[in-house]
Design a protein around this motif. Structure first.
Motif, PDB file in Angstrom:
ATOM      1  N   HIS A   1       0.837  -1.202   0.000  1.00 49.72           N
ATOM      2  CA  HIS A   1       0.000   0.000   0.000  1.00 49.72           C
ATOM      3  C   HIS A   1       0.871   1.251   0.000  1.00 49.72           C
ATOM      4  N   GLN A   2       0.616   2.140  -0.947  1.00 52.24           N
ATOM      5  CA  GLN A   2       1.362   3.388  -1.061  1.00 52.24           C
ATOM      6  C   GLN A   2       1.161   4.283   0.160  1.00 52.24           C
ATOM      7  N   PHE A   3       0.036   4.119   0.853  1.00 53.63           N
ATOM      8  CA  PHE A   3      -0.290   4.936   2.026  1.00 53.63           C
ATOM      9  C   PHE A   3       0.770   4.801   3.110  1.00 53.63           C
TER      10      PHE A   3
ATOM     11  N   LEU B   1       4.004   4.089   2.535  1.00 51.79           N
ATOM     12  CA  LEU B   1       5.318   4.490   2.025  1.00 51.79           C
ATOM     13  C   LEU B   1       5.581   5.975   2.255  1.00 51.79           C
ATOM     14  N   ASN B   2       4.580   6.823   2.087  1.00 53.24           N
ATOM     15  CA  ASN B   2       4.782   8.266   2.223  1.00 53.24           C
ATOM     16  C   ASN B   2       5.225   8.680   3.622  1.00 53.24           C
ATOM     17  N   PRO B   3       4.608   8.184   4.707  1.00 54.44           N
ATOM     18  CA  PRO B   3       5.118   8.540   6.038  1.00 54.44           C
ATOM     19  C   PRO B   3       6.520   7.998   6.299  1.00 54.44           C
ATOM     20  N   ALA B   4       6.837   6.851   5.724  1.00 55.70           N
ATOM     21  CA  ALA B   4       8.175   6.290   5.910  1.00 55.70           C
ATOM     22  C   ALA B   4       9.221   7.183   5.252  1.00 55.70           C
ATOM     23  N   ILE B   5       8.929   7.699   4.087  1.00 57.19           N
ATOM     24  CA  ILE B   5       9.856   8.601   3.407  1.00 57.19           C
ATOM     25  C   ILE B   5       9.989   9.903   4.197  1.00 57.19           C
ATOM     26  N   ALA B   6       8.868  10.413   4.706  1.00 51.70           N
ATOM     27  CA  ALA B   6       8.908  11.641   5.500  1.00 51.70           C
ATOM     28  C   ALA B   6       9.725  11.429   6.779  1.00 51.70           C
ATOM     29  N   LEU B   7       9.547  10.292   7.443  1.00 47.70           N
ATOM     30  CA  LEU B   7      10.335   9.998   8.641  1.00 47.70           C
ATOM     31  C   LEU B   7      11.819   9.879   8.320  1.00 47.70           C
ATOM     32  N   ASN B   8      12.139   9.349   7.153  1.00 51.02           N
ATOM     33  CA  ASN B   8      13.543   9.242   6.759  1.00 51.02           C
ATOM     34  C   ASN B   8      14.154  10.627   6.568  1.00 51.02           C
ATOM     35  N   VAL B   9      13.423  11.534   5.944  1.00 54.99           N
ATOM     36  CA  VAL B   9      13.919  12.901   5.741  1.00 54.99           C
ATOM     37  C   VAL B   9      14.093  13.605   7.087  1.00 54.99           C
ATOM     38  N   VAL B  10      13.121  13.460   7.975  1.00 55.08           N
ATOM     39  CA  VAL B  10      13.231  14.065   9.305  1.00 55.08           C
ATOM     40  C   VAL B  10      14.378  13.440  10.086  1.00 55.08           C
TER      41      VAL B  10
END
Length: 68
Positions: A40-42, A44-53
């Motif tokens: 689910h793409q849903f 993936l987006n928070p995981a990418i945001a957490l990686n950037v943070v």
């Protein structure tokens, strides 16, 4: 523990700043694992945001670390 970067006599680097990147990288790992298991793409987006943070907070934690 003696540290050059202090607030009110307490060391800044190990006590306050290191926990944030660790928590963000753990959340990234969990988010990527859930995405890999479900697809689910849903998730993936928070995981990418957490990686950037996590990277940003690690760079922020590195500044007092270099001072020490």
């Amino acid at each position: 523990m003696y540290s050059k970067a202090t607030i009110a006599g307490h060391p800044v680097h190990p006590t306050m700043l290191v926990g944030f990147p660790v928590a963000c990288y753990t959340g990234t790992l969990v988010g990527f694992a859930v995405y890999a298991a479900t697809g689910h793409q849903f998730r993936l987006n928070p995981a990418i945001a957490l990686n950037v943070v996590g990277v940003g907070s690690a760079l922020l934690a590195a500044l007092p670390g270099f001072v020490d």
